[in-house]
Design a protein around this motif. Structure first.
Motif, PDB file in Angstrom:
ATOM      1  N   TYR A  17      27.038  44.083  91.653  1.00  0.00           N
ATOM      2  CA  TYR A  17      27.890  43.334  92.037  1.00  0.00           C
ATOM      3  C   TYR A  17      29.129  43.319  90.998  1.00  0.00           C
ATOM      4  N   GLY A  56      31.406  35.519  99.599  1.00  0.00           N
ATOM      5  CA  GLY A  56      30.994  36.822  99.651  1.00  0.00           C
ATOM      6  C   GLY A  56      31.828  37.801 100.302  1.00  0.00           C
ATOM      7  N   GLY A  58      33.648  39.809  98.942  1.00  0.00           N
ATOM      8  CA  GLY A  58      33.123  41.339  98.218  1.00  0.00           C
ATOM      9  C   GLY A  58      35.083  41.278  98.165  1.00  0.00           C
ATOM     10  N   ARG A  61      37.401  42.410 102.472  1.00  0.00           N
ATOM     11  CA  ARG A  61      36.851  43.890 103.897  1.00  0.00           C
ATOM     12  C   ARG A  61      37.941  42.507 104.952  1.00  0.00           C
ATOM     13  N   ASP A  77      33.779  34.670  96.151  1.00  0.00           N
ATOM     14  CA  ASP A  77      31.990  35.358  95.506  1.00  0.00           C
ATOM     15  C   ASP A  77      31.477  34.726  94.242  1.00  0.00           C
ATOM     16  N   TYR A  78      29.959  35.687  94.185  1.00  0.00           N
ATOM     17  CA  TYR A  78      29.324  34.980  92.468  1.00  0.00           C
ATOM     18  C   TYR A  78      29.923  36.154  92.122  1.00  0.00           C
ATOM     19  N   ASP A  99      28.736  30.398  93.819  1.00  0.00           N
ATOM     20  CA  ASP A  99      27.358  30.870  94.080  1.00  0.00           C
ATOM     21  C   ASP A  99      27.275  30.571  95.223  1.00  0.00           C
ATOM     22  N   ALA A 100      27.054  31.373  96.436  1.00  0.00           N
ATOM     23  CA  ALA A 100      26.737  30.639  97.586  1.00  0.00           C
ATOM     24  C   ALA A 100      25.534  29.092  97.793  1.00  0.00           C
ATOM     25  N   SER A 117      29.515  36.981 105.643  1.00  0.00           N
ATOM     26  CA  SER A 117      29.736  38.155 106.338  1.00  0.00           C
ATOM     27  C   SER A 117      28.513  39.721 105.717  1.00  0.00           C
ATOM     28  N   TYR A 118      28.822  40.953 105.617  1.00  0.00           N
ATOM     29  CA  TYR A 118      27.997  41.721 106.412  1.00  0.00           C
ATOM     30  C   TYR A 118      26.838  41.895 105.372  1.00  0.00           C
TER      31      TYR A 118
END
Ligand SMILES: C[S@@+](CC[C@H](N)C(=O)[O-])C[C@H]1O[C@@H](n2cnc3c(N)ncnc32)[C@H](O)[C@@H]1O
Length: 270
Positions: A17, A56, A58, A61, A77-78, A99-100, A117-118
């Motif tokens: 990622y 997350g 990303g 989106r 997001d990490y 980090d989640a 999501s996703y």
């Protein structure tokens, strides 16, 4: 093994990622998935009074659709690469590397809506998944809304079929099929003996196998995970559906969608 920025052992998925091609890949799509469209239309009247945490995130989106409507918005997001991209693309909104599994910078009960999501949560193993769900609940105010999606174990026969070795009309395609079938079974050697799988990790070819295994869970088991966590008003929707059904709907156990959206609420304080 080295430690990542989060204090967890750095892993293949995190490195993937961070890679520029994957950051660019997630910066491209901008449409919402069908259950997200339902969610947005239901939340539209109240989002202006909601603080939203988008985990997350990303390439942003979901930022495009939710952030302008929310009272406040934080995307985390990490992947530092993803966050740099979001900051450049959406300068009006807040983003942070986090980090989640341990949202250290997020105060207890500080958000009304937490989204992951996703299927980002599926990169975590079962113990880490519980950590992330617990963190998401902690971040929510009483009565707050938690939404995430997760791969559906009922879809695994289709994944297995995708990687079945096939003889094609031309040699190149046949060799390609041989290669990916070999990679799939090399990584998932015991999968056929684990089927039908209720919940577990599978290497499903995401990012051409540049990620670690992903967590797949049957929807009724996913609902039970949320109940154990103390979440209420659980509803689910397959990614190809616009309609959420109650978490105790008996049809969920057989839902064939590739992945499932789970929405639930943290109970009000009594
Ligand atoms: C499949 S992508 C989805 C991105 C975006 N939510 C979307 O819908 O396009 C999953 C995202 O989750 C992030 N992610 C995975 N594990 C994470 C973790 N433990 N903590 C924070 N972010 C994570 C990845 O870096 C990646 O950006």
């Amino acid at each position: 093994m080295g430690q990542g920025m989060s204090g967890f052992a750095s892993d293949l998925t995190h490195a993937t990622y961070e890679s520029p091609d994957i950051v660019a890949l997630y910066a491209r799509p901008d449409g919402l998935q069908k259950p997200e469209e339902t969610l947005l239309s239901q939340l539209r009247p109240s989002l202006g009074a909601m603080d939203m945490l988008d985990i997350g995130v990303g390439g942003g989106r979901t930022t495009r659709h939710f952030a302008p409507l929310a009272r406040s918005y934080l995307g985390v997001d990490y992947s530092a690469g993803m966050i740099a991209r979001c900051k450049a693309e959406f300068p009006a909104f807040s983003f942070a590397v986090a980090d989640a599994r341990r949202l250290a910078s997020v105060a207890d009960e500080s958000f009304d809506f937490v989204l992951f999501s996703y299927n980002g949560i599926d990169h975590l193993d079962s113990r880490e998944r519980t950590m992330a769900l617990t963190e998401m609940k902690r971040a929510l105010r009483p009565g707050g809304l938690m939404v995430f999606s997760s791969h559906n174990a009922n879809y695994l026969p289709a994944i297995i079929d995708r990687f079945r070795f096939r003889i094609h009309g031309n040699l190149r395609e046949t060799l390609r099929s041989l290669k990916w079938s070999g990679v799939f079974w090399g990584k998932n050697g015991l999968l056929q003996y684990r089927m039908p799988l209720a919940a577990g990790r599978v290497h499903d070819g995401t990012h051409s196998f540049r990620s670690s295994a992903l967590y797949y869970v049957r929807p009724d088991i996913g609902v039970a995970e949320l109940r154990r966590l103390g979440m209420i008003d659980i509803v689910c929707a397959g990614n190809e559906s616009r309609d959420f059904v109650p978490g105790d709907d008996p049809r969920l156990a057989q839902d064939p969608n590739p992945w499932i959206y789970y929405a639930s609420r943290k109970p009000e304080r009594i």
